[in-house]
Design a protein around this motif. Structure first.
Motif, mmCIF file in Angstrom:
data_model
loop_
_atom_site.group_PDB
_atom_site.id
_atom_site.type_symbol
_atom_site.label_atom_id
_atom_site.label_comp_id
_atom_site.label_asym_id
_atom_site.label_seq_id
_atom_site.Cartn_x
_atom_site.Cartn_y
_atom_site.Cartn_z
ATOM 1 N N ALA A 1 5.178 -12.009 -3.171
ATOM 2 C CA ALA A 1 5.081 -10.829 -2.084
ATOM 3 C C ALA A 1 3.602 -10.466 -2.326
ATOM 4 N N THR A 2 2.950 -10.197 -1.257
ATOM 5 C CA THR A 2 1.612 -9.717 -1.514
ATOM 6 C C THR A 2 1.731 -8.318 -0.475
ATOM 7 N N GLU A 3 0.516 -7.622 -1.149
ATOM 8 C CA GLU A 3 0.562 -6.063 -0.751
ATOM 9 C C GLU A 3 0.026 -6.317 0.920
ATOM 10 N N LEU A 4 -0.691 -7.249 1.061
ATOM 11 C CA LEU A 4 -1.295 -7.397 2.598
ATOM 12 C C LEU A 4 0.077 -7.573 3.294
ATOM 13 N N ALA A 5 0.762 -8.678 3.124
ATOM 14 C CA ALA A 5 1.791 -8.950 4.024
ATOM 15 C C ALA A 5 2.939 -7.632 4.036
ATOM 16 N N VAL B 1 15.040 0.280 4.918
ATOM 17 C CA VAL B 1 14.729 -1.141 4.264
ATOM 18 C C VAL B 1 15.818 -1.515 3.393
ATOM 19 N N PHE B 2 16.231 -2.660 3.523
ATOM 20 C CA PHE B 2 17.320 -3.402 2.511
ATOM 21 C C PHE B 2 16.289 -4.110 1.456
ATOM 22 N N HIS B 3 16.532 -4.142 0.364
ATOM 23 C CA HIS B 3 15.830 -4.601 -0.981
ATOM 24 C C HIS B 3 16.964 -4.777 -2.087
ATOM 25 N N LYS B 4 16.101 -5.677 -2.953
ATOM 26 C CA LYS B 4 16.820 -5.736 -4.413
ATOM 27 C C LYS B 4 15.896 -5.338 -5.465
ATOM 28 N N ALA B 5 15.140 -4.216 -5.380
ATOM 29 C CA ALA B 5 14.158 -3.840 -6.210
ATOM 30 C C ALA B 5 14.826 -3.379 -7.556
ATOM 31 N N ASN B 6 16.136 -3.031 -7.824
ATOM 32 C CA ASN B 6 16.694 -2.724 -9.127
ATOM 33 C C ASN B 6 16.515 -4.015 -10.057
ATOM 34 N N ILE B 7 16.451 -5.140 -9.533
ATOM 35 C CA ILE B 7 16.454 -6.604 -10.200
ATOM 36 C C ILE B 7 15.068 -7.290 -9.926
ATOM 37 N N MET B 8 14.667 -7.332 -8.669
ATOM 38 C CA MET B 8 13.231 -7.736 -8.493
ATOM 39 C C MET B 8 12.231 -6.796 -8.456
ATOM 40 N N LYS B 9 11.957 -6.228 -9.674
ATOM 41 C CA LYS B 9 11.321 -4.913 -9.730
ATOM 42 C C LYS B 9 9.794 -5.291 -9.117
ATOM 43 N N MET B 10 9.337 -6.149 -9.378
ATOM 44 C CA MET B 10 7.747 -6.634 -8.984
ATOM 45 C C MET B 10 7.757 -6.648 -7.194
ATOM 46 N N SER B 11 8.435 -7.759 -6.958
ATOM 47 C CA SER B 11 8.247 -8.368 -5.628
ATOM 48 C C SER B 11 8.831 -7.242 -4.761
ATOM 49 N N ASP B 12 10.012 -7.091 -4.886
ATOM 50 C CA ASP B 12 10.909 -5.785 -3.935
ATOM 51 C C ASP B 12 10.180 -4.560 -4.095
ATOM 52 N N GLY B 13 10.007 -4.482 -5.449
ATOM 53 C CA GLY B 13 9.130 -2.916 -5.754
ATOM 54 C C GLY B 13 8.074 -2.871 -4.920
ATOM 55 N N LEU B 14 7.208 -3.859 -4.565
ATOM 56 C CA LEU B 14 5.903 -3.808 -3.962
ATOM 57 C C LEU B 14 6.240 -3.771 -2.772
ATOM 58 N N PHE B 15 7.156 -4.420 -2.119
ATOM 59 C CA PHE B 15 7.555 -4.203 -0.716
ATOM 60 C C PHE B 15 8.056 -2.811 -0.255
ATOM 61 N N LEU B 16 8.694 -2.245 -1.275
ATOM 62 C CA LEU B 16 9.225 -0.743 -1.199
ATOM 63 C C LEU B 16 8.082 0.156 -1.165
ATOM 64 N N ARG B 17 7.067 -0.118 -2.320
ATOM 65 C CA ARG B 17 5.848 0.669 -2.298
ATOM 66 C C ARG B 17 5.004 0.860 -1.037
ATOM 67 N N TYR C 1 10.410 -18.050 0.873
ATOM 68 C CA TYR C 1 9.742 -19.006 2.035
ATOM 69 C C TYR C 1 8.625 -19.553 1.633
ATOM 70 N N SER C 2 8.025 -19.251 0.341
ATOM 71 C CA SER C 2 6.739 -19.458 -0.049
ATOM 72 C C SER C 2 6.477 -20.824 0.162
ATOM 73 N N GLY C 3 7.491 -21.614 -0.216
ATOM 74 C CA GLY C 3 7.774 -23.154 -0.386
ATOM 75 C C GLY C 3 7.108 -23.558 -1.653
ATOM 76 N N VAL C 4 6.758 -22.815 -2.588
ATOM 77 C CA VAL C 4 6.343 -22.991 -4.106
ATOM 78 C C VAL C 4 7.751 -23.281 -4.979
ATOM 79 N N GLU C 5 8.052 -24.443 -5.050
ATOM 80 C CA GLU C 5 9.083 -24.909 -5.738
ATOM 81 C C GLU C 5 8.730 -26.115 -6.774
ATOM 82 N N ASN C 6 9.170 -26.091 -8.244
ATOM 83 C CA ASN C 6 9.086 -27.127 -8.876
ATOM 84 C C ASN C 6 9.960 -27.393 -9.861
#
Ligand code: NAI
Length: 347
Positions: free
Chosen positions: A147-151, A173-189, A129-134
């Motif tokens: 994904a930011t560490e802060l949020a 926590v529901f996640h997809k860190a197996n595929i989105m290792k960086m963004s969902d990985g950060l959420f999990l950490r 939902y960042s709204g960054v689309e191009n």
């Protein structure tokens, strides 16, 4: 102190589609329950646009900042083109980072599972939902998942604090860190860190979202509090709503550090708008959450008393088979509100 000054001012955004119908219903029920609230109404969405205004004016945003509490009806967002989502803009501009959606079963609403009582906590400000689309090139577009560490830390801490205060036992926590290792990985950490360092007494689980959805359909009672990033929270909220009777009975709240906007999970339901068929319960239940929030933050027992009366009235109405069509009943919005008010305990 004059009687007026003893009322809590609340910004009311009726929204569009079924929004004006369900907000009018909530106003009637609040008045019948003697809720100590005075409404400051602001037009938003297509209704505001049709009246020559903006979808979401600066004045409305400022009003919520000033008053600190709002009750909001749904607002239409065109699919695939047109204006940006007013809902997403509002959450971002006001930094309403935590969405809370209690999902519970009701006596009188028959569903596959009884006694369901879970809470969805959704990160509300980033992800897809960042709204960054191009457009990268012809025929290739890109949407950015942020994904930011802060949020991620902020929503995790919010969820664990919520679970502790409400005496909940477990967060999944529901996640997809197996595929989105960086963004969902950060959420999990971030979630793991808050669990280990600040709330080790709450049970903590992680589930890959596809398997989690299967479990939610097979037996949702195995879950207690679900913590999800933005898009997953959006989708899973509707899935869970389906387990307790549909979007007509699931309320919600969006919290920032000192602001709160209460709204149903459902949208503007254009297929039934203007026909007097909408179920006002989801927004009414959001109003009950708002009264409980006022009772806690303003230390006003009258808010709790009126919320108890409203809750008793709808529990009784549903258990006596008084229902709108989405729940298998025959009543229109107004007739349902009449039935509910008739069943409200006297002061
Ligand atoms: P929706 O939630 O508006 O409707 C989905 C289905 O549920 C429809 O069949 C509708 O009639 C039914 N429904 C929803 N609320 C109901 C109620 N209170 N009583 C009886 N039936 C109800 O979802 P949809 O159709 O995907 O979205 C319509 C519009 O609402 C879109 O423009 C969407 O962007 C917007 N929307 C706004 C939200 C908000 O303001 N927070 C949240 C979700 C969608």
């Amino acid at each position: 102190m004059s009687p007026e000054s003893q009322l809590h001012r609340v910004v009311l955004l009726p929204g569009d589609g079924i929004g004006p119908e369900v907000t009018a219903a909530v106003k009637r029920v609040f008045a019948a329950a003697g809720a100590p609230v005075e409404w400051e109404e602001h037009a938003v969405g297509l209704v505001a646009l049709a009246a020559g205004g903006e979808l979401l004016s600066e004045e409305t945003i400022e009003a919520i900042r000033r008053v600190k509490v709002a009750l909001k009806g749904p607002i239409t967002t065109p699919v695939g083109e047109g204006h940006a989502s007013v809902n997403v803009t509002l959450r971002k501009r006001l930094n309403l980072y935590a969405a809370v959606r209690p999902v519970r079963s009701f006596t009188g609403v028959t569903t596959r599972f009884e006694g369901l009582d879970l809470v969805i906590i959704r990160e509300n400000t980033e992800g897809l939902y960042s709204g960054v689309e191009n457009q990268v090139t012809d025929g290739v577009v890109m949407s950015m998942k942020v994904a930011t560490e802060l949020a991620c830390t902020r929503i995790s801490r919010w969820a664990f604090r919520f679970a502790t205060r409400r005496r909940r036992r477990k967060i999944t926590v529901f996640h997809k860190a197996n595929i989105m290792k960086m963004s969902d990985g950060l959420f999990l950490r971030c979630a793991r860190k808050i669990h280990q360092e600040e709330y080790p007494n709450i049970e903590y689980q992680e589930t890959i979202i596809d398997a989690g959805c299967m479990k939610l359909v097979q037996d949702p009672t195995q879950f207690d509090v679900l913590l999800l990033e933005n898009l997953y929270g959006d989708v899973v909220s509707d899935l869970c709503a389906g387990q307790v009777g549909g979007l007509g009975v699931v309320p919600g709240a969006n919290f920032g550090d000192d602001l709160a906007v209460f709204e149903a999970v459902h949208g503007s339901a254009p297929d039934i708008a203007g026909q007097g068929l909408a179920n006002p319960l989801a927004l009414l239940m959001s109003g009950v959450m708002m009264l409980n929030h006022l009772a806690e933050t303003r230390d006003d027992p009258r808010c709790r008393a009126s919320s108890d009366r409203i809750k008793a009235a709808y529990d009784r109405a549903l258990s006596e088979g008084q229902k709108t069509r989405d729940l298998g009943g025959t009543l229109g919005t107004e007739a349902f509100v009449d039935a509910l008010i008739e069943r409200m305990p006297r002061v």
